[in-house]
Design an enzyme around this catalytic site. Structure first.
Site, PDB file in Angstrom:
ATOM      1  CB  CYS A 186     113.391 -37.817 -10.674  1.00 47.92           C
ATOM      2  SG  CYS A 186     114.089 -39.055  -9.383  1.00 47.92           S
ATOM      3  CB  CYS A 223     116.081 -35.410  -8.518  1.00 49.73           C
ATOM      4  SG  CYS A 223     116.708 -36.274  -9.788  1.00 49.73           S
ATOM      5  CG  ASN A 260     114.519 -54.242  -5.394  1.00 49.71           C
ATOM      6  OD1 ASN A 260     115.016 -55.240  -5.039  1.00 49.71           O
ATOM      7  ND2 ASN A 260     113.514 -53.903  -4.674  1.00 49.71           N
ATOM      8  CB  SER A 315     108.955 -47.736  -9.078  1.00 55.58           C
ATOM      9  OG  SER A 315     109.400 -47.140  -7.613  1.00 55.58           O
ATOM     10  CG  HIS A 317     126.110 -63.044   4.255  1.00 50.39           C
ATOM     11  ND1 HIS A 317     126.045 -63.383   5.501  1.00 50.39           N
ATOM     12  CD2 HIS A 317     125.274 -63.350   3.439  1.00 50.39           C
ATOM     13  CE1 HIS A 317     125.019 -64.054   5.515  1.00 50.39           C
ATOM     14  NE2 HIS A 317     124.327 -63.958   4.431  1.00 50.39           N
ATOM     15  CG  PHE A 368     111.858 -66.029 -16.977  1.00 48.42           C
ATOM     16  CD1 PHE A 368     111.157 -65.060 -16.634  1.00 48.42           C
ATOM     17  CD2 PHE A 368     112.596 -66.395 -17.985  1.00 48.42           C
ATOM     18  CE1 PHE A 368     111.006 -63.989 -17.523  1.00 48.42           C
ATOM     19  CE2 PHE A 368     112.414 -65.145 -18.918  1.00 48.42           C
ATOM     20  CZ  PHE A 368     111.638 -64.171 -18.641  1.00 48.42           C
ATOM     21  CE1 TYR A 426     112.501 -80.854  -9.972  1.00 48.85           C
ATOM     22  CE2 TYR A 426     114.091 -79.069  -9.241  1.00 48.85           C
ATOM     23  CZ  TYR A 426     113.612 -80.344  -9.251  1.00 48.85           C
ATOM     24  OH  TYR A 426     114.442 -81.023  -8.263  1.00 48.85           O
TER      25      TYR A 426
END
Length: 341
Positions: free
Chosen positions: A52, A55, A155, A163, A298, A314, A318
């Site tokens: 990683c 790390c 994320n 990722s 906020h 998803f 529309y």
């Protein structure tokens, strides 16, 4: 004709922060699901992963070695979307083709040296250190003359484009004010000019009175499903006191902020018994040198899960061509989240 019932009949709700509408279709939540089904990913990460790049002690792609950091760690993104040294310039043709140079600084913030944690797993005291670093970075980057806005976000989960599962977030600081904060700036400043109070102060007072969309609250912060929510289990975290940015938050409020994020992320994980994915971000006043008395800090949480750990919402059809749309009402979503406390 039957009497309109907001819990049963299709309707539009107005997003006061963006000045936009969302279509709500409560009756559709009763339809059977025959769409995509997926298996739940098993999360069995080690406390330390030698492969990683986030790390402690590991070497990143650019050859730099991470320090053996004991809590949080921040560094300039090795693959930054914005560059501080981009030359000034613009392109224009017949008023139809327009482009402008954009400068910025992108950073990565590791929340913990532990590879196997998320915010919901961390102690509140550890999350408080993340809040401290957010404040430090906002003040440091926002003080730069070329920076007009500082966007702090996370994320979480591969479905949201992360990722690397190591607990981390990002900061993108740029010369212009991006689209969503720009819309919120316009709405909040207009409201303040008209009423002499912040939009979110009045909105929060109404939510505290109704109580139907509240999820988590403490002395200084409230997390709720906004009346105009787009994502099924979207939430917004609002401080009870009106202040515009992290540079104005008190020590007590930072403790309460950490407590709110701990409890909210834990509730999310309980909902479908999975490490709940989301994109979250702090919206606060721009750093372009102007005064923004209406700005009320906020934090948005936008999770994609709809019916289970494997059934997602998803944005298609529309939603892409017209307006955002949701089936389960914000009130029912808040009730489900609140019931897991």
């Amino acid at each position: 004709m039957s009497t309109f019932d907001i819990t049963e009949h299709s309707h539009r709700r107005f997003n006061q922060l963006l000045g936009e509408w969302v279509l709500v279709s409560p009756h559709r939540s009763k339809r059977p699901w025959q769409g995509q089904q997926e298996t739940t990913e098993k999360d069995s990460r080690p406390a330390f992963d030698p492969t990683c790049y986030l790390c402690p002690g590991n070497v990143r792609a650019n050859g730099e070695k991470n320090p053996d950091y004991p809590s949080t760690f921040v560094f300039v993104n090795d693959f930054a979307a914005l560059q501080a040294e981009s030359p000034s310039g613009s392109f224009e043709k017949q008023g139809l083709l327009r482009a402008e140079s954009e400068r910025g600084i992108c950073k990565v913030i590791c929340f913990s040296p532990r590879h196997d944690l998320t915010l919901s797993d961390m102690e509140t005291t550890e999350i408080r250190k993340v809040v401290d670093l957010w404040q430090e970075q906002y003040l440091e980057l926002g003080a730069l003359e070329e920076i007009g806005y500082v966007q702090i976000f996370e994320n979480k989960g591969s479905v949201m484009g992360s990722s690397n599962p190591h607990p981390h977030g990002q900061i993108w600081a740029q010369s212009s004010v991006p689209g969503e904060p720009a819309k919120e700036t316009e709405q909040q400043e207009a409201y303040f000019q008209q009423h002499g109070r912040s939009l979110l102060s009045d909105y929060l007072a109404l939510e505290l009175e109704e109580k139907t969309r509240l999820v988590v609250e403490n002395e200084h912060f409230v997390a709720l499903v906004p009346f105009w929510a787009v994502w099924p289990f979207e939430t917004i975290v609002i401080p009870r006191r009106h202040f515009g940015h992290l540079g104005q938050i008190t020590d007590e409020e930072k403790d309460a902020y950490a407590d709110t994020m701990k409890r909210l992320s834990s509730v999310y994980d309980k909902l479908f018994n999975t490490s709940f994915p989301y994109s979250a971000g702090i919206h606060q006043s721009p750093t372009d040198g102007k005064d923004y008395p209406g700005w009320h800090l906020h934090m948005h949480f936008y999770p994609p899960l709809l019916r289970s750990a494997t059934v997602k919402k998803f944005m298609v059809g529309y939603e892409l061509m017209a307006d955002p749309q949701r089936d389960i009402t914000p009130e029912s979503a808040a009730d489900r989240l609140r019931g897991l406390l």
